[in-house]
Scaffold this motif. Structure first.
Motif, PDB file in Angstrom:
ATOM      1  N   LEU A 123       0.811  -1.215   0.000  1.00 50.50           N
ATOM      2  CA  LEU A 123       0.000   0.000   0.000  1.00 50.50           C
ATOM      3  C   LEU A 123       0.847   1.269   0.000  1.00 50.50           C
ATOM      4  N   GLU A 124       2.164   1.129  -0.061  1.00 55.37           N
ATOM      5  CA  GLU A 124       3.015   2.282  -0.339  1.00 55.37           C
ATOM      6  C   GLU A 124       3.216   2.466  -1.840  1.00 55.37           C
ATOM      7  N   SER A 125       2.766   1.500  -2.621  1.00 59.34           N
ATOM      8  CA  SER A 125       2.882   1.574  -4.076  1.00 59.34           C
ATOM      9  C   SER A 125       1.620   2.211  -4.661  1.00 59.34           C
ATOM     10  N   PRO A 126       1.751   3.317  -5.402  1.00 61.04           N
ATOM     11  CA  PRO A 126       0.561   3.932  -6.017  1.00 61.04           C
ATOM     12  C   PRO A 126      -0.205   2.949  -6.902  1.00 61.04           C
ATOM     13  N   ARG A 127       0.532   2.082  -7.582  1.00 64.04           N
ATOM     14  CA  ARG A 127      -0.131   1.110  -8.472  1.00 64.04           C
ATOM     15  C   ARG A 127      -1.038   0.169  -7.682  1.00 64.04           C
ATOM     16  N   ASP A 128      -0.533  -0.324  -6.548  1.00 68.56           N
ATOM     17  CA  ASP A 128      -1.351  -1.234  -5.747  1.00 68.56           C
ATOM     18  C   ASP A 128      -2.497  -0.491  -5.061  1.00 68.56           C
ATOM     19  N   ARG A 129      -2.264   0.733  -4.639  1.00 73.70           N
ATOM     20  CA  ARG A 129      -3.354   1.502  -4.041  1.00 73.70           C
ATOM     21  C   ARG A 129      -4.465   1.760  -5.054  1.00 73.70           C
ATOM     22  N   ASP A 130      -4.085   1.988  -6.316  1.00 78.49           N
ATOM     23  CA  ASP A 130      -5.099   2.222  -7.356  1.00 78.49           C
ATOM     24  C   ASP A 130      -6.001   1.012  -7.541  1.00 78.49           C
ATOM     25  N   LYS A 131      -5.460  -0.184  -7.326  1.00 75.49           N
ATOM     26  CA  LYS A 131      -6.280  -1.394  -7.457  1.00 75.49           C
ATOM     27  C   LYS A 131      -7.404  -1.425  -6.430  1.00 75.49           C
ATOM     28  N   LEU A 132      -7.215  -0.688  -5.346  1.00 73.86           N
ATOM     29  CA  LEU A 132      -8.175  -0.723  -4.252  1.00 73.86           C
ATOM     30  C   LEU A 132      -9.065   0.508  -4.225  1.00 73.86           C
ATOM     31  N   THR A 133      -9.216   1.144  -5.380  1.00 74.94           N
ATOM     32  CA  THR A 133     -10.156   2.263  -5.473  1.00 74.94           C
ATOM     33  C   THR A 133     -11.552   1.824  -5.055  1.00 74.94           C
ATOM     34  N   ASP A 134     -11.936   0.631  -5.498  1.00 77.39           N
ATOM     35  CA  ASP A 134     -13.162  -0.006  -5.008  1.00 77.39           C
ATOM     36  C   ASP A 134     -12.720  -1.310  -4.343  1.00 77.39           C
ATOM     37  N   PRO A 135     -12.354  -1.255  -3.037  1.00 76.82           N
ATOM     38  CA  PRO A 135     -11.738  -2.427  -2.410  1.00 76.82           C
ATOM     39  C   PRO A 135     -12.640  -3.656  -2.378  1.00 76.82           C
ATOM     40  N   GLU A 136     -13.927  -3.473  -2.154  1.00 77.06           N
ATOM     41  CA  GLU A 136     -14.809  -4.640  -2.077  1.00 77.06           C
ATOM     42  C   GLU A 136     -14.899  -5.350  -3.421  1.00 77.06           C
ATOM     43  N   LEU A 137     -14.949  -4.586  -4.515  1.00 76.55           N
ATOM     44  CA  LEU A 137     -15.016  -5.184  -5.838  1.00 76.55           C
ATOM     45  C   LEU A 137     -13.742  -5.954  -6.150  1.00 76.55           C
ATOM     46  N   TYR A 138     -12.604  -5.325  -5.864  1.00 76.08           N
ATOM     47  CA  TYR A 138     -11.332  -5.970  -6.209  1.00 76.08           C
ATOM     48  C   TYR A 138     -11.079  -7.189  -5.318  1.00 76.08           C
ATOM     49  N   LEU A 139     -11.232  -7.022  -4.004  1.00 76.67           N
ATOM     50  CA  LEU A 139     -10.874  -8.103  -3.083  1.00 76.67           C
ATOM     51  C   LEU A 139     -11.856  -9.264  -3.133  1.00 76.67           C
ATOM     52  N   SER A 140     -13.116  -9.007  -3.478  1.00 75.88           N
ATOM     53  CA  SER A 140     -14.073 -10.107  -3.572  1.00 75.88           C
ATOM     54  C   SER A 140     -13.727 -11.062  -4.704  1.00 75.88           C
ATOM     55  N   ALA A 141     -12.966 -10.587  -5.674  1.00 77.33           N
ATOM     56  CA  ALA A 141     -12.525 -11.459  -6.766  1.00 77.33           C
ATOM     57  C   ALA A 141     -11.357 -12.360  -6.345  1.00 77.33           C
ATOM     58  N   HIS A 142     -10.827 -12.153  -5.127  1.00 76.80           N
ATOM     59  CA  HIS A 142      -9.679 -12.938  -4.658  1.00 76.80           C
ATOM     60  C   HIS A 142      -9.967 -13.581  -3.314  1.00 76.80           C
ATOM     61  N   GLU A 143     -11.235 -13.936  -3.084  1.00 72.84           N
ATOM     62  CA  GLU A 143     -11.586 -14.478  -1.779  1.00 72.84           C
ATOM     63  C   GLU A 143     -11.087 -15.903  -1.583  1.00 72.84           C
ATOM     64  N   ASP A 144     -10.572 -16.532  -2.650  1.00 74.80           N
ATOM     65  CA  ASP A 144      -9.992 -17.862  -2.513  1.00 74.80           C
ATOM     66  C   ASP A 144      -8.510 -17.795  -2.164  1.00 74.80           C
ATOM     67  N   LYS A 145      -7.982 -16.592  -1.921  1.00 73.52           N
ATOM     68  CA  LYS A 145      -6.558 -16.414  -1.639  1.00 73.52           C
ATOM     69  C   LYS A 145      -6.367 -15.733  -0.281  1.00 73.52           C
ATOM     70  N   LEU A 146      -5.176 -15.906   0.280  1.00 71.42           N
ATOM     71  CA  LEU A 146      -4.744 -15.080   1.401  1.00 71.42           C
ATOM     72  C   LEU A 146      -4.269 -13.754   0.828  1.00 71.42           C
ATOM     73  N   VAL A 147      -4.936 -12.675   1.191  1.00 72.59           N
ATOM     74  CA  VAL A 147      -4.574 -11.351   0.694  1.00 72.59           C
ATOM     75  C   VAL A 147      -3.671 -10.685   1.728  1.00 72.59           C
TER      76      VAL A 147
END
Length: 394
Positions: free
Chosen positions: A48-72
């Protein structure tokens, strides 16, 4: 690669809770440990110090729900405190579908923001594990002296020589003061905070006197206390509270203060070699802090740490209240001929601990007095660590 003792505990907590916060100062090895955990299961790492990774979490629920089979794995999670509310919703929805553990591993280098946010949003859904710098049980026995001098931050301990280690620690301190602390919110002049940190190093293991420190800085006592709170929250300084026993004695009520990493103590004071440390008045306090941190790292979960001192001079350096309420008393000595002083025996008479030790820099274990043992620091740390799996030995 140095195996870390907290890896087993971290794995256990991930198998038990949907979210685990791994807390520790910067450069203590949190990311490396998280990567080792990730090797054994499907995972996703976001810095989360990386702007690129922070941009992925603009809509965190949408992004993270696609990876619920993984340890995030969310590194430096205090950079995005707004995430915690989204994590709560994801965890609760996952629980209803049977996803009850191992969802999120949150890495944080400051406890203040992380604990405040997660405490409000993730109560009952999160466990906390603190990763300290390297301990003496994680390095070879012959490297204990080097660990004391250089401290436990892996890059400092593993540096090619003492000069390279000292340069790393000086840059670590500068980075904290000039970059990391301002990014966390407090607006404190870097030079003022460095002077305060250095004053704590000079008084390593001494009683905290806010008024005296404030005079040296040209601030008021409340400001000095706020500086201490900041360094404690950043996991860089330990505030050891006195035990308020029910005895008919006048007790010291001020906390004792330690810079938690011995290598940082030496760097703040410009002590780059073992000879420089041994020739400085801080040597005894530095060793005491080093031993204390290693014993607390090894102690069972839910142990409580105190010191005891009366106005008449009765004193115990470290009191460990272990799970179940048993009390262990530890006097810390740097030499090879440990001899507890009269004040230690007076304090034992006041408190009646179940076991009493004099931890010293040698290796032989032998009785010093009835119910008092001399014991090497490494062996005592191992004894404490073993209580987790053999509580009957308490």
């Amino acid at each position: 690669m140095i195996p870390r003792h907290k890896q087993q505990l971290l794995t256990q907590r991930l198998d038990q809770f949907p979210a685990v916060a791994l807390l520790g100062p910067r450069q203590a090895g949190k990311t490396t440990l998280a990567e080792q955990i990730a090797e054994g299961r499907p995972s996703l790492y976001l810095d989360l110090e990386s702007p690129r990774d922070r941009d992925k979490l603009t809509d965190p629920e949408l992004y993270l729900s696609a990876h619920e089979d993984k340890l995030v794995i969310l590194d430096e999670v205090q950079r995005m405190p707004e995430l915690f509310q989204a994590l709560r919703g994801l965890i609760d929805r996952g629980r209803r579908r049977g996803l009850r553990s191992g969802r999120f591993l949150l890495l944080g280098s400051a406890s203040m923001n992380l604990l405040r946010q997660s405490g409000e949003s993730l109560a009952g859904r999160i466990a906390y594990v603190e990763l300290e710098p390297l301990s003496l049980r994680e390095v070879p026995a012959e490297s204990v002296g080097k660990l004391w001098l250089r401290g436990g931050f892996p890059d400092s301990f593993l540096a090619r020589d003492d000069d390279a280690s000292a340069i790393w620690r000086e840059n670590f301190i500068r980075t904290y003061l000039e970059r990391d602390i301002p990014m966390l919110g407090p607006r404190i002049p870097a030079e003022t905070l460095r002077r305060f940190w250095t004053m704590l190093a000079h008084g390593q293991g001494g009683l905290f006197n806010a008024a005296q420190l404030a005079r040296g800085l040209g601030v008021d006592g409340k400001t000095a206390a706020r500086y201490l709170d900041l360094l404690v929250d950043l996991l860089l300084v330990r505030r050891l509270q006195p035990m308020h026993a029910n005895v008919s004695k006048r007790l010291i009520k001020s906390p004792k203060v330690y810079v938690r990493d011995s290598g940082l103590v030496h760097a703040l004071l410009g002590l780059d070699s073992r000879e420089a440390v041994l020739g400085h008045p801080v040597a005894g306090g530095s060793w005491e802090g080093f031993v204390l941190e290693n014993l607390l790292t090894a102690a069972p979960e839910r142990s409580e740490a105190y010191f005891y001192r009366t106005a008449a001079g009765a004193e115990i350096d470290l009191l460990l209240k272990l799970p179940g309420g048993h009390l262990w008393a530890v006097e810390i000595k740097r030499g090879l001929s440990p001899r507890p002083e009269r004040g230690f025996h007076q304090a034992r008479a006041d408190l009646q601990p179940q076991r009493s030790f004099v931890a010293y820099s040698g290796e032989e274990r032998y009785p010093l007095a009835p119910d008092v043992e001399a014991i090497g620091v490494r062996e005592l740390a191992g004894l404490l660590a073993g209580l987790e799996s053999h509580p009957q030995e308490i």
